[in-house]
Scaffold this active site. Structure first.
Site, mmCIF file in Angstrom:
data_model
loop_
_atom_site.group_PDB
_atom_site.id
_atom_site.type_symbol
_atom_site.label_atom_id
_atom_site.label_comp_id
_atom_site.label_asym_id
_atom_site.label_seq_id
_atom_site.Cartn_x
_atom_site.Cartn_y
_atom_site.Cartn_z
ATOM 1 N N LYS A 1 -3.893 -6.703 6.364
ATOM 2 C CA LYS A 1 -2.477 -6.296 6.342
ATOM 3 C C LYS A 1 -1.742 -7.152 7.368
ATOM 4 C CE LYS A 1 -0.080 -3.002 4.256
ATOM 5 N NZ LYS A 1 -0.415 -2.266 3.025
ATOM 6 N N ASP B 1 4.854 -4.848 0.835
ATOM 7 C CA ASP B 1 4.715 -3.496 1.395
ATOM 8 C C ASP B 1 6.146 -3.128 1.821
ATOM 9 O OD1 ASP B 1 2.447 -1.489 2.312
ATOM 10 O OD2 ASP B 1 3.856 -1.534 3.971
HETATM 11 P P1 NDP Z 1 9.930 0.105 0.326
HETATM 12 O O1 NDP Z 1 10.390 -0.736 1.443
HETATM 13 O O2 NDP Z 1 10.150 -0.362 -1.063
HETATM 14 O O3 NDP Z 1 10.543 1.580 0.430
HETATM 15 C C1 NDP Z 1 10.381 2.379 1.542
HETATM 16 C C2 NDP Z 1 11.247 3.584 1.338
HETATM 17 O O4 NDP Z 1 10.950 4.584 2.310
HETATM 18 C C3 NDP Z 1 12.737 3.290 1.481
HETATM 19 O O5 NDP Z 1 13.439 4.042 0.530
HETATM 20 C C4 NDP Z 1 13.037 3.763 2.894
HETATM 21 O O6 NDP Z 1 14.393 4.137 3.104
HETATM 22 C C5 NDP Z 1 12.182 4.993 2.922
HETATM 23 N N1 NDP Z 1 11.897 5.519 4.249
HETATM 24 C C6 NDP Z 1 11.510 4.880 5.366
HETATM 25 N N2 NDP Z 1 11.295 5.751 6.356
HETATM 26 C C7 NDP Z 1 11.556 6.985 5.843
HETATM 27 C C8 NDP Z 1 11.497 8.305 6.346
HETATM 28 N N3 NDP Z 1 11.138 8.539 7.598
HETATM 29 N N4 NDP Z 1 11.802 9.319 5.503
HETATM 30 C C9 NDP Z 1 12.154 9.095 4.231
HETATM 31 N N5 NDP Z 1 12.233 7.872 3.713
HETATM 32 C C10 NDP Z 1 11.945 6.829 4.495
HETATM 33 O O7 NDP Z 1 8.362 0.349 0.585
HETATM 34 P P2 NDP Z 1 7.227 0.738 -0.466
HETATM 35 O O8 NDP Z 1 7.752 1.704 -1.455
HETATM 36 O O9 NDP Z 1 6.592 -0.503 -0.931
HETATM 37 O O10 NDP Z 1 6.162 1.453 0.486
HETATM 38 C C11 NDP Z 1 6.225 2.842 0.788
HETATM 39 C C12 NDP Z 1 4.879 3.314 1.281
HETATM 40 O O11 NDP Z 1 3.885 3.062 0.275
HETATM 41 C C13 NDP Z 1 4.344 2.621 2.529
HETATM 42 O O12 NDP Z 1 3.555 3.526 3.270
HETATM 43 C C14 NDP Z 1 3.426 1.525 1.963
HETATM 44 O O13 NDP Z 1 2.457 1.112 2.890
HETATM 45 C C15 NDP Z 1 2.814 2.284 0.808
HETATM 46 N N6 NDP Z 1 2.233 1.487 -0.269
HETATM 47 C C16 NDP Z 1 2.937 0.471 -0.857
HETATM 48 C C17 NDP Z 1 2.387 -0.248 -1.893
HETATM 49 C C18 NDP Z 1 3.140 -1.313 -2.603
HETATM 50 O O14 NDP Z 1 2.572 -1.927 -3.508
HETATM 51 N N7 NDP Z 1 4.401 -1.575 -2.275
HETATM 52 C C19 NDP Z 1 1.003 0.015 -2.347
HETATM 53 C C20 NDP Z 1 0.370 1.153 -1.717
HETATM 54 C C21 NDP Z 1 0.983 1.831 -0.708
HETATM 55 P P3 NDP Z 1 15.516 3.052 3.475
HETATM 56 O O15 NDP Z 1 15.857 2.417 2.160
HETATM 57 O O16 NDP Z 1 16.605 3.865 4.058
HETATM 58 O O17 NDP Z 1 14.886 2.104 4.437
HETATM 59 O O1 2IT Z 2 -0.883 -0.621 0.782
HETATM 60 C C1 2IT Z 2 -1.135 -1.314 -0.229
HETATM 61 O O2 2IT Z 2 -2.097 -1.067 -0.950
HETATM 62 C C2 2IT Z 2 -0.214 -2.401 -0.560
HETATM 63 N N1 2IT Z 2 0.789 -2.575 0.123
HETATM 64 C C3 2IT Z 2 -0.525 -3.317 -1.700
HETATM 65 C C4 2IT Z 2 -1.454 -4.408 -1.283
HETATM 66 C C5 2IT Z 2 -1.667 -5.511 -2.296
HETATM 67 O O3 2IT Z 2 -2.337 -6.473 -1.907
HETATM 68 O O4 2IT Z 2 -1.211 -5.436 -3.433
#
Ligand code: NDP
Ligand code: 2IT
Length: 447
Positions: A127, A167
């Site tokens: 990461k 992420d």
């Molecule tokens: P994004 O940046 O696309 O979205 C994050 C979202 O969370 C935004 O809407 C943000 O709001 C909101 N947010 C941040 N802090 C808070 C809070 N305290 N309360 C409520 N909402 C909040 O990120 P992702 O959707 O990609 O990632 C979200 C989670 O999923 C992370 O933990 C990431 O590690 C995990 N993840 C992501 C993957 C991926 O492929 N993207 C895969 C597996 C896990 P704002 O717009 O206001 O900043």
């Molecule tokens: O937390 C996760 O699994 C991710 N942000 C996706 C990682 C990836 O390599 O697709």
């Protein structure tokens, strides 16, 4: 923990990294689960598997210097934690958010290693990211920052070495800028980043994969353990980013109703169901705040404070925003409302106290390491397609995603059952992936 070797190791990690609370938290989750099986495996202590598996293979940290639109010289910190190459190249996303520290990335890289081992694809875990804040930055500033970040990181990447993706704060736009510059620096077109747009060699379903996969996992767990499904259930989802939006889309497709979603400022509550297309416009197109939602759907009400969303009465809660967002107080609200299930789309969104409370109240809990594995799974399929010089149909990839999420559920469910921890999916995932990685470590000798 009862086991002396585990306690000794955990104490040593606490002493060595006293300020890395997220990293220690993620380690503790796994050690507590492994405690119940460690006595059956004397080879783990003999070969010091715990210390070797918990410590990242490599931590790279660097300075990122870039010019903003007003020609101010800005400095950020960049990192890549290459946690484990035991079963393949380091693989895991990049996060751009002001809360990024070495501790946050070490926890994420550790969990990524365990998660990736569930996919059956040859991927290690890593990461990276930066404390750069993308909020309010112009498109040119985002590109300038991505290029400055990649100027340092490119030395450490490669399709057989380390393959990042997105992420928090890193979506298709950022992946495009990072990847474009990687190609420029290396003069090579390789699958050294995933999460790319389809127009530049990405994979269909990657954007949707984490959220869709989460919904598939939830349905599999509900069917097996509760003899029900998402159909007719009220669902609350924190966040409104990549994971949250596509989780909402699939929940709706599977017959559930998403009645609340949030962002870092607050949440919207819509008794009749959230208009997911409106959320996409607000978040993906306009990069706006969720408080503008009522302009698109007058029935939706905005409230300040994302933590208050957990008070909304629902059947299922999907934390899909960030680490430790679902604490003990929030879990108490969920319990008061008779929640049926909590499933993590984000990485480690539930605090240890929160998980303990869910367990004490017999509430079905799906840990992120398993429930959000769909994203990295389809990243793996993106690498596979590039290696084959091919691109697969949406249906083919989606079918594989669904089947694999169901397999992951079954494997961790069976593991929990085997060790008399029936329905404890947290125990199941930790023991299943730990055992797999320990075996891989023993196979490769002391390296
Ligand atoms: P994004 O940046 O696309 O979205 C994050 C979202 O969370 C935004 O809407 C943000 O709001 C909101 N947010 C941040 N802090 C808070 C809070 N305290 N309360 C409520 N909402 C909040 O990120 P992702 O959707 O990609 O990632 C979200 C989670 O999923 C992370 O933990 C990431 O590690 C995990 N993840 C992501 C993957 C991926 O492929 N993207 C895969 C597996 C896990 P704002 O717009 O206001 O900043
Ligand atoms: O937390 C996760 O699994 C991710 N942000 C996706 C990682 C990836 O390599 O697709």
């Amino acid at each position: 923990m009862k086991n002396a070797y585990l306690n000794k190791q955990y104490d040593a990690f606490k002493k060595r990294y006293p300020n890395e609370k997220e990293y220690l938290q993620a380690l503790h989750h796994v050690l507590v689960s492994v405690d119940d099986i460690i006595d059956d495996h004397p080879e783990y202590e003999k070969r010091n598997i715990i210390e070797r598996l918990l410590e990242p293979e490599r931590v790279i940290s660097f300075r990122v210097t870039w010019l903003d639109d007003n020609n101010n010289v800005c400095v950020n910190r960049g990192y890549r934690v290459q946690h484990s190459s035991l079963i393949g190249p380091y693989k895991g996303g990049l996060r751009f958010h002001p809360s990024v520290t070495q501790s946050v990335l070490k926890f994420l890289a550790f969990e990524q290693t365990l998660k990736n081992s569930l996919t059956r694809l040859p991927m290690g875990g890593g990461k990276g990211g930066s404390d750069f804040d993308p909020k309010g930055k112009s498109d040119r500033e985002i590109m300038t920052f991505c290029q400055a970040f990649m100027r340092e990181l490119f030395h450490h990447l490669g399709e057989d070495v380390d393959v990042p993706a997105g992420d928090i704060g890193v979506g298709q736009r950022e992946v495009g800028y990072l990847y474009g510059y990687y190609k420029k620096l290396t003069n090579q077109v390789t699958s050294s980043m995933t999460g790319k747009d389809i127009s530049i060699g990405g994979s269909l379903v990657r954007k949707e994969a984490t959220g869709y996969g989460l919904a598939y996992f939830v349905n599999a767990a509900l069917k097996k353990i509760k003899d029900t499904s998402l159909k007719g259930k009220d669902v609350i989802i924190s966040g409104s980013g990549n994971v949250a939006v596509y989780a909402a889309e699939k929940v709706k497709e599977l017959g559930g109703k998403v009645i609340a979603m949030s962002d870092s400022t607050g949440y919207i509550h819509c008794e009749d169901g959230v208009d997911i297309e409106a959320i996409k416009v607000i978040k993906e197109e306009k990069r706006d705040c969720i408080d503008t939602y009522p302009q698109y759907d007058a029935k939706g009400k905005y409230h300040k404070g994302p933590e208050n969303m957990w008070k909304v009465n629902a059947d299922i809660a999907l934390p899909c925003a960030t680490q430790n967002e679902l604490n003990e107080d929030a879990v108490k609200y969920l319990i008061d409302n008779d929640i049926m299930m909590v499933a993590e789309g984000a990485n480690m969104p539930t605090t240890e106290d929160g998980i303990a409370l869910l367990r004490d109240n017999n509430i079905l809990f799906a840990p992120g390491k398993a429930a959000n594995a769909g994203g990295v799974l389809v990243s793996g399929l993106e690498i596979a397609q590039s290696a084959q010089f091919d691109s697969w149909s949406f249906e083919k990839i989606n079918k594989r995603l669904k089947a694999m999420m169901e397999t992951i559920f079954q494997e961790i469910y069976d593991t929990a059952k085997t060790y008399d921890h029936e329905n404890d999916l947290q125990f199941g995932v930790n023991v299943f992936s730990f055992t797999k990685l320990a075996k891989a470590m023993i196979q490769q000798g002391v390296v």
